[in-house]
Design a protein around this motif. Sequence first.
Motif, PDB file in Angstrom:
ATOM      1  N   ALA A  76       0.832  -1.203   0.000  1.00  0.00           N
ATOM      2  CA  ALA A  76       0.000   0.000   0.000  1.00  0.00           C
ATOM      3  C   ALA A  76       0.868   1.255   0.000  1.00  0.00           C
ATOM      4  O   ALA A  76       0.573   2.237  -0.699  1.00  0.00           O
ATOM      5  CB  ALA A  76      -0.928  -0.012   1.212  1.00  0.00           C
ATOM      6  N   TYR A 136       2.382   1.829  -3.471  1.00  0.00           N
ATOM      7  CA  TYR A 136       1.363   2.351  -4.390  1.00  0.00           C
ATOM      8  C   TYR A 136       1.084   3.826  -4.097  1.00  0.00           C
ATOM      9  O   TYR A 136       0.878   4.631  -5.021  1.00  0.00           O
ATOM     10  CB  TYR A 136       0.078   1.539  -4.270  1.00  0.00           C
ATOM     11  N   GLY A 137       1.085   4.180  -2.810  1.00  0.00           N
ATOM     12  CA  GLY A 137       0.896   5.583  -2.467  1.00  0.00           C
ATOM     13  C   GLY A 137       2.020   6.454  -2.993  1.00  0.00           C
ATOM     14  O   GLY A 137       1.791   7.579  -3.475  1.00  0.00           O
ATOM     15  N   ARG A 165       1.536   6.941  -6.686  1.00  0.00           N
ATOM     16  CA  ARG A 165       0.498   7.944  -6.966  1.00  0.00           C
ATOM     17  C   ARG A 165       1.039   9.358  -6.771  1.00  0.00           C
ATOM     18  O   ARG A 165       0.740  10.261  -7.572  1.00  0.00           O
ATOM     19  CB  ARG A 165      -0.714   7.697  -6.060  1.00  0.00           C
ATOM     20  N   LEU A 217      -4.208   3.347  -9.574  1.00  0.00           N
ATOM     21  CA  LEU A 217      -3.750   4.141  -8.431  1.00  0.00           C
ATOM     22  C   LEU A 217      -4.718   5.263  -8.103  1.00  0.00           C
ATOM     23  O   LEU A 217      -5.027   5.526  -6.926  1.00  0.00           O
ATOM     24  CB  LEU A 217      -2.367   4.731  -8.730  1.00  0.00           C
ATOM     25  N   TYR A 219      -5.193   5.056  -2.361  1.00  0.00           N
ATOM     26  CA  TYR A 219      -3.756   5.324  -2.292  1.00  0.00           C
ATOM     27  C   TYR A 219      -3.444   6.809  -2.186  1.00  0.00           C
ATOM     28  O   TYR A 219      -2.327   7.229  -2.458  1.00  0.00           O
ATOM     29  CB  TYR A 219      -3.050   4.695  -3.501  1.00  0.00           C
ATOM     30  N   ALA A 220      -4.462   7.595  -1.805  1.00  0.00           N
ATOM     31  CA  ALA A 220      -4.207   9.002  -1.515  1.00  0.00           C
ATOM     32  C   ALA A 220      -3.342   9.091  -0.259  1.00  0.00           C
ATOM     33  O   ALA A 220      -3.265   8.152   0.541  1.00  0.00           O
ATOM     34  CB  ALA A 220      -5.518   9.754  -1.325  1.00  0.00           C
ATOM     35  N   LEU A 221      -2.707  10.221  -0.073  1.00  0.00           N
ATOM     36  CA  LEU A 221      -1.748  10.386   1.010  1.00  0.00           C
ATOM     37  C   LEU A 221      -2.353  10.060   2.368  1.00  0.00           C
ATOM     38  O   LEU A 221      -1.753   9.337   3.178  1.00  0.00           O
ATOM     39  CB  LEU A 221      -1.214  11.819   0.993  1.00  0.00           C
ATOM     40  N   GLU A 267      -4.883   8.138   3.058  1.00  0.00           N
ATOM     41  CA  GLU A 267      -5.225   6.716   3.152  1.00  0.00           C
ATOM     42  C   GLU A 267      -3.976   5.858   3.370  1.00  0.00           C
ATOM     43  O   GLU A 267      -3.999   4.885   4.139  1.00  0.00           O
ATOM     44  CB  GLU A 267      -5.961   6.280   1.881  1.00  0.00           C
ATOM     45  N   VAL A 268      -2.892   6.228   2.711  1.00  0.00           N
ATOM     46  CA  VAL A 268      -1.649   5.485   2.898  1.00  0.00           C
ATOM     47  C   VAL A 268      -1.075   5.755   4.280  1.00  0.00           C
ATOM     48  O   VAL A 268      -0.480   4.866   4.905  1.00  0.00           O
ATOM     49  CB  VAL A 268      -0.645   5.847   1.780  1.00  0.00           C
ATOM     50  N   ASN A 269      -1.255   6.952   4.775  1.00  0.00           N
ATOM     51  CA  ASN A 269      -0.884   7.260   6.158  1.00  0.00           C
ATOM     52  C   ASN A 269      -1.589   6.318   7.127  1.00  0.00           C
ATOM     53  O   ASN A 269      -0.976   5.746   8.038  1.00  0.00           O
ATOM     54  CB  ASN A 269      -1.214   8.720   6.455  1.00  0.00           C
ATOM     55  N   GLU A 325       2.223  11.742   7.002  1.00  0.00           N
ATOM     56  CA  GLU A 325       2.118  12.165   5.611  1.00  0.00           C
ATOM     57  C   GLU A 325       3.387  12.841   5.115  1.00  0.00           C
ATOM     58  O   GLU A 325       3.793  12.665   3.961  1.00  0.00           O
ATOM     59  CB  GLU A 325       0.909  13.088   5.436  1.00  0.00           C
TER      60      GLU A 325
END
Length: 741
Positions: free
Chosen positions: A263, A266-267, A270, A297, A302-304, A306-308, A315
């Motif tokens: 994950a 992928y972030g 993106r 993506l 995979y937005a910042l 969400e990956v956080n 972030e």
Amino acid sequence: MKPRFSPRPQASTPLRQWSGPLTHELVQRPAEFGLGQLPHGLQPDAVTESICGYCATGCSLRVHLRAGEAVNLSADTNYPVNLGMACPKGWEALAPLRAADRATTPLLRGPDGELHSVSWDEALRTMVERFRGITERDSAEALAWLSTGQIPCEEMAFLGALAKFGMGMVHGDGNTRQCMATAATAYKQAFGFDAPPYTYADFEESDVLVLVGSNLCIAHPILWQRIMRNRRQPEIIVLDPRCTETAMAATRHLPLRPKSDLALLYGVARLLIENGWLDTGFIEKHTNGFEDFKAFLLAGPYALSEVNAASGLDEASILSLARSIGSGKRVSLWWTMGVNQSYEGTRTAQALINLALMTGNIGKPGTGPNSITGQCNAMGSRLFSNSTNLLGGHRFDREEDRAKISALLGIPESSIPTRDSWAYDRILEGAERGEIKGLWIVATNTAHSWCDQQRLRRVREGLDFLVVQDMYADTETARLADLVLPAAGWGEKDGTFINSERRIGRIRKVSRAPGQALADFHIFQLVAHYWGCGEPFSNWDSPETVFRMLTAVSRGQPCDISGISGYAMIESNGGIQWPLRESETGFSTERRLFADGKFFHPDGRARFLFDAPQAMPEPPDGDYPFILLTGRGTSSQWHTQTRTSKSPVLRKLYPENPYIEVHPSDADRLGLRAGESVIVESRRGQMSAAVHVTTTVPGGSVFVPMHYPAVNRLTLSSFDPHSRQPSYKACAVHLSRIRNA
């Protein structure tokens, strides 16, 4: 060339019609099998070189001989890999050869249930009788072998050819499945061939190095020293749940949650797209599938933010990682077992490959998506073991490949299987189901190293006959055997290894194996004879002869080494990286792949590959609240400690008994004190370990080095669907104090 194989193996007769007992002839006629002799042209008090037999760094060691005996080692200052450096295992590489518990005679389990010394003649007649009985009652598919990444290319090729072309086996795999199958699969799918693109010079040429799941300081210390030679003041970024020795030495450590790496990557991809940190020219000219990857993506979580949430990283750290990769001039991405030994390791490795492709960081100095290999000859196993792919990276299911191998080796095409072997896990499952009845294990310690050991005991119960071929008769696997064949080890035979950077290096015989132990190469010669297929292998008379066969087999393949004339050429050039085609007249000591942007798929393009991350197969819960992490313990330990435990020096450099790393907050909550013993229990088994309280492991996770025999009582039978590599790195466990009676 006319095939020389008989349609059906004939009954065996004593080798070359020798009149005496076979054991006597082997020992008393050393010229026939190369026993007791120094390498050709080597003087009794000489110094020679040999590639180390532990990890795939591939260091060259200088072996010092006195009166024909190897007495000491030093690091080779001229070799382009280690440049005069060696790790503790390399310095102590002779110690395992001198161990008092070497296997010196064949051992056969008798009616009393114990292993007893027998002659080679009795051992091999028994092996053939029992294995033939299985094939006649069931089929040749009821036999299988499990090999290794620790023996030379020539022995791997001989075993695979003998088993498949001579004995009719379909199924065979190696313990390379436990370390490098994921990287091999990722490269094959992305590039069209299993092709690590780099050279070790890239450690010294990078501006940014990203290490994922790799404790390089411990697992490959010479490679860490290559990074330390980098004069560019590089940024060294480590992605690892633990604060490992490498993380401590890096410029930045990102302690992501266990198994959140896919994950996170992928972030990062993106963010590269959103910020325009791309090499669009490279993408358009040399790749396929980028637009599909981009859509995946942008549509996924995979937005910042969400990956956080998925990774536990803030972030700013994620954005900074993406910026370093996107803006660095020479970015290299490195991974090893923290990625490979995962239930979704192939896609994680390909996420790293995707980052390199997106930014054009491949084929140039200091760049690349670069897998670091575990075992000394895992690359040789991947190319030449004839197990899950046909010799030289050819395919069993491709008619033109079978025809090529048939013509080159003089074997009937009908003897070559038309389908792939089962992978390691499926071979063992086949034994558990009763479909595999005879198993031949060569130079690997399955009963220690395979996951979920209790299940392995059930596998053993399903076998009619188990043959183990090893240096020692007291390994966990040898103790389960019906027949033990004593083998020579590193330093007692000749051949070649292929290291992480595709460098073919020479190993030398500098010592005679003890007692009646034989090089695996000679054992395979004997098995071929006793099986009745010795004549087809009559020209497989020496390792160098077989090496020349492999150069011919490789011709036209991405791994083409037809330009290597023999061992002398390898030695005079400080090892040779593949490819080296017959048409090439000059070559550099260090070479990388894909400098021309051409890959090995038919269209010459690399592929973007991806899947959505999956949930951890066994997450922690109320009953088993901790995630168990496993990995290397110290640079003085190696795998199942079969060899490193034989060195008194190395034994002093690591704890004798198992220990478990526990975060202080978890230790306080459970009332655990440093040094006290606990029971570590999973749904499959338990072990005891001494508590080591440390902040190097994150809260909610614990860490145990993989080298102790009890560890794989705990691990889970979970496998990457593409590579079939076991997921050793994460399962759920419970800790409990040991209370006095």
